[in-house]
Each structure stands twice: as C-alpha cells, then as structure tokens.
Design a protein around this motif. Structure first.
Motif, mmCIF file in Angstrom:
data_model
loop_
_atom_site.group_PDB
_atom_site.id
_atom_site.type_symbol
_atom_site.label_atom_id
_atom_site.label_comp_id
_atom_site.label_asym_id
_atom_site.label_seq_id
_atom_site.Cartn_x
_atom_site.Cartn_y
_atom_site.Cartn_z
ATOM 1 N N LYS A 202 48.916 50.814 70.050
ATOM 2 C CA LYS A 202 47.663 50.100 70.283
ATOM 3 C C LYS A 202 46.467 51.040 70.272
ATOM 4 O O LYS A 202 45.374 50.676 69.839
ATOM 5 C CB LYS A 202 47.740 49.322 71.602
ATOM 6 C CG LYS A 202 48.717 48.147 71.542
ATOM 7 C CD LYS A 202 48.828 47.418 72.872
ATOM 8 C CE LYS A 202 49.806 46.262 72.779
ATOM 9 N NZ LYS A 202 49.946 45.531 74.064
ATOM 10 N N LEU A 203 46.670 52.268 70.739
ATOM 11 C CA LEU A 203 45.593 53.251 70.667
ATOM 12 C C LEU A 203 45.291 53.638 69.225
ATOM 13 O O LEU A 203 44.159 53.975 68.878
ATOM 14 C CB LEU A 203 45.962 54.492 71.474
ATOM 15 C CG LEU A 203 45.908 54.339 72.994
ATOM 16 C CD1 LEU A 203 46.491 55.572 73.672
ATOM 17 C CD2 LEU A 203 44.486 54.089 73.468
ATOM 18 N N ALA A 204 46.313 53.586 68.377
ATOM 19 C CA ALA A 204 46.129 53.954 66.972
ATOM 20 C C ALA A 204 45.426 52.854 66.186
ATOM 21 O O ALA A 204 44.589 53.138 65.321
ATOM 22 C CB ALA A 204 47.474 54.266 66.324
ATOM 23 N N ARG A 224 58.597 57.750 61.703
ATOM 24 C CA ARG A 224 59.663 58.464 61.002
ATOM 25 C C ARG A 224 59.218 58.862 59.594
ATOM 26 O O ARG A 224 59.608 59.911 59.080
ATOM 27 C CB ARG A 224 60.924 57.612 60.958
ATOM 28 C CG ARG A 224 61.548 57.421 62.353
ATOM 29 C CD ARG A 224 62.582 56.333 62.394
ATOM 30 N NE ARG A 224 63.110 56.168 63.754
ATOM 31 C CZ ARG A 224 63.746 55.077 64.182
ATOM 32 N NH1 ARG A 224 63.937 54.070 63.357
ATOM 33 N NH2 ARG A 224 64.189 55.017 65.425
ATOM 34 N N ALA A 225 58.398 58.046 58.976
ATOM 35 C CA ALA A 225 57.876 58.377 57.643
ATOM 36 C C ALA A 225 56.934 59.579 57.733
ATOM 37 O O ALA A 225 56.902 60.423 56.834
ATOM 38 C CB ALA A 225 57.143 57.181 57.053
ATOM 39 N N TYR A 226 56.178 59.662 58.824
ATOM 40 C CA TYR A 226 55.302 60.817 59.034
ATOM 41 C C TYR A 226 56.124 62.095 59.125
ATOM 42 O O TYR A 226 55.732 63.147 58.614
ATOM 43 C CB TYR A 226 54.485 60.605 60.304
ATOM 44 C CG TYR A 226 53.515 61.729 60.626
ATOM 45 C CD1 TYR A 226 52.278 61.797 60.000
ATOM 46 C CD2 TYR A 226 53.841 62.712 61.554
ATOM 47 C CE1 TYR A 226 51.383 62.813 60.295
ATOM 48 C CE2 TYR A 226 52.951 63.731 61.856
ATOM 49 C CZ TYR A 226 51.720 63.777 61.222
ATOM 50 O OH TYR A 226 50.844 64.788 61.515
ATOM 51 N N PRO A 251 49.073 59.814 67.152
ATOM 52 C CA PRO A 251 49.912 58.846 67.880
ATOM 53 C C PRO A 251 51.331 58.697 67.344
ATOM 54 O O PRO A 251 52.271 58.561 68.129
ATOM 55 C CB PRO A 251 49.118 57.538 67.720
ATOM 56 C CG PRO A 251 47.702 57.974 67.577
ATOM 57 C CD PRO A 251 47.758 59.238 66.790
ATOM 58 N N VAL A 252 51.506 58.729 66.015
ATOM 59 C CA VAL A 252 52.862 58.545 65.488
ATOM 60 C C VAL A 252 53.766 59.706 65.885
ATOM 61 O O VAL A 252 54.966 59.525 66.124
ATOM 62 C CB VAL A 252 52.855 58.372 63.950
ATOM 63 C CG1 VAL A 252 52.257 57.034 63.557
ATOM 64 C CG2 VAL A 252 52.140 59.517 63.253
ATOM 65 N N LEU A 253 53.202 60.912 65.973
ATOM 66 C CA LEU A 253 53.998 62.071 66.375
ATOM 67 C C LEU A 253 54.388 61.959 67.852
ATOM 68 O O LEU A 253 55.525 62.281 68.237
ATOM 69 C CB LEU A 253 53.204 63.356 66.137
ATOM 70 C CG LEU A 253 53.922 64.676 66.419
ATOM 71 C CD1 LEU A 253 55.216 64.774 65.608
ATOM 72 C CD2 LEU A 253 53.007 65.854 66.107
#
Length: 291
Positions: A202-204, A224-226, A251-253
């Motif tokens: 949500k922050l992203a 996971r794609a990142y 955020p994804v990390l």
C-alpha cells in the motif's frame, strides 16, 4: 485480532536484528563523535522542538483519545516487551510514520492521518511495531544526526561538503539496513507476514480508494521478479544506483526480506521460546524516523 499472539517476554534486539543492520552498525560505531554530537549538540534542542510541535499540532493518543489506536500500541509493546512511548496522530496528506527518541527522554511515535486512512487496524499495528523496532534497537543515536544532516544540506547552500556527503551516504546505507530489522519487529508484533507485506504494498501504490483493490499475491510475485534482475551485472548496478540516496530499501525488496524471514528457523524459534510470566508493561508514561 483473530488469533492469540505470543508475548515475547525478555525479547532482545539482537535476537531479531538483521545481519546487514549488525554489520552497518559496527561500521558506524567506528566513526568518532556521532554519539557526542547527538547528546551534546542536538539532544536538548531537537527533543524540545518535536515535543512542542506534537503538543501544538497533533493529537495525543490515550485511553480517552482514539482508544483503539491506544490499544494497538499497548498490544504491540506487550508483544515486543517494550515500555509504551507516546503516540500522536497528525494531519498530513503524505502517508508516513516516524519516531524520535533521545537517551533518557520520553520517546514518541507520530502517525499521519493519510496513512491511517489507507490501512486496516492490523496494518496500523504493523506500522506502530516497525517504529517500536527503532526504539527497541536504540537506533536514535544515528537516526538523529542523519536527519539533521539531510535537513541542513537542503537548507544551507554549499553545506554539503565532501565529508558531510560521505557521512550522509554511510548513514543512509546503515538506515536502509536498519529498516529490515524494524520490518522484523513489525512481523513479531503482528505474527502475520501478509499483514506486513500488505503495508509495504500500500505504501508503494495504495490510496484509500485503491487499497482494497490491491492483490497481495501479485505484489509478492513482483518482489520475486525484482530479485531476478540481480542475476545480471547490469541489473545489479542499476539497482545499486537506484537505492544509493534512498533512506529506505524499495518496498518490494522489504517484502521479499520479510517473506524469507517469516519462513526462517530463527523467526519460528522466537515464537516458540518459553514464555516466562506475563508482560505487564502496558502503562503509558507521560531518533526521529520515517516508516
């Protein structure tokens, strides 16, 4: 809450501190004068400034004021075995939360209204627990000079000398590592990795209207794609350039890290450790860091 959470009586910061945080903190401790700078030059002024700002322009949460938020704070403090700080709510259109603490002074957490509007109660508790992680790990010694340096660099022309820039870069690198630790504190308090990852999602890309439409499983796939980008030298170089001046990991990390730690033996062992007695640290008394 839909299940009974484990209260982590006697929890120590180093039991959940991220390895990168340990390594970066060790490097910072070798820099002379930081702790003295905070205590002698910044402590009194900064503490009084933020206290006055909170009293004047925020709402202090208590049993009588926004009691549901107060309950979330006390539950998180009880789970993490930590004395409750003051909690304030401040009107602000930018979704954010931060904490400030000086040694021997009353610590506090501030939540922005726009962040509260976007999150569920469990997610709000995850944010509170993230900020509690900064207090539990005593991050304030390094958070305070970092924020002062950032503010000074933006306000004073030509202030950003090579030395200041170098110090800022090292502090930012430490902070990105410290954020991983505080996400772990959020997980220990909520004991649900999907709650913590949902906050990051949500922050992203969230808002009060978009948040209910977001798909957490798709966001986890995105994380996971990142990761896959790092498999090439160019991809790793681009990722490093992207994050070098950020105060937080992307955020994804952070979602990927919390997903991994939730499956680790270390996390499971913390939840399964013997509970000695009942934690009664729920009575409110009465470094500044963004979520």
């Amino acid at each position: 809450m839909t299940f009974s959470k484990k209260t982590l009586v006697g929890l120590k910061a180093d039991q959940f501190r991220h390895p990168l945080d340990l390594q970066a903190t060790k490097s910072l401790k070798q820099l002379p004068g930081l702790d003295l700078m905070v205590r002698s030059l910044l402590g009194s002024v900064a503490e009084q400034f933020f206290h006055l700002n909170n009293i004047a322009a925020s709402v202090l949460v208590s049993e009588k004021q926004l009691p549901q938020l107060h309950k979330l704070l006390l539950e998180a403090c009880q789970t993490l075995d930590l004395e409750p700080p003051q909690l304030y709510v401040q009107q602000n259109p930018v979704p954010n939360a931060y904490t400030f603490a000086m040694r021997g002074k009353q610590p506090f957490i501030v939540l922005h209204t726009s962040l509260i509007d976007m999150l569920t109660p469990e997610e709000i508790q995850a944010v509170i627990a993230h900020e509690l992680g900064h207090l539990k790990c005593e991050h304030g010694v390094y958070l305070t000079p970092l924020n002062i340096i950032v503010v000074a660099a933006s306000l004073i022309p030509n202030w950003g000398t090579v030395v200041a820039q170098s110090l800022q870069e090292q502090l930012l690198e430490w902070l990105r590592c410290a954020e991983f630790t505080c996400d772990r504190a959020a997980l220990l308090a909520t004991q649900n990795p999907r709650v913590v990852m949902s906050v990051l999602m949500k922050l992203a890309g969230g808002s009060p209207t978009l948040a209910p439409q977001l798909n957490l499983d798709a966001f986890i796939e995105q994380a996971r794609a990142y990761d896959a980008i790092s498999k090439t030298e160019l991809g790793e170089l681009l990722k490093s350039a992207q994050t070098a001046q950020l105060s937080h990991p992307v955020p994804v990390l952070r979602a990927r890290e919390i997903d991994r730690w939730a499956s680790s033996q270390t996390y499971q062992s913390l939840l399964e450790q013997p509970q000695v007695g009942y934690n009664k640290k729920v009575a409110s008394k009465g470094g500044w860091r963004n979520w």
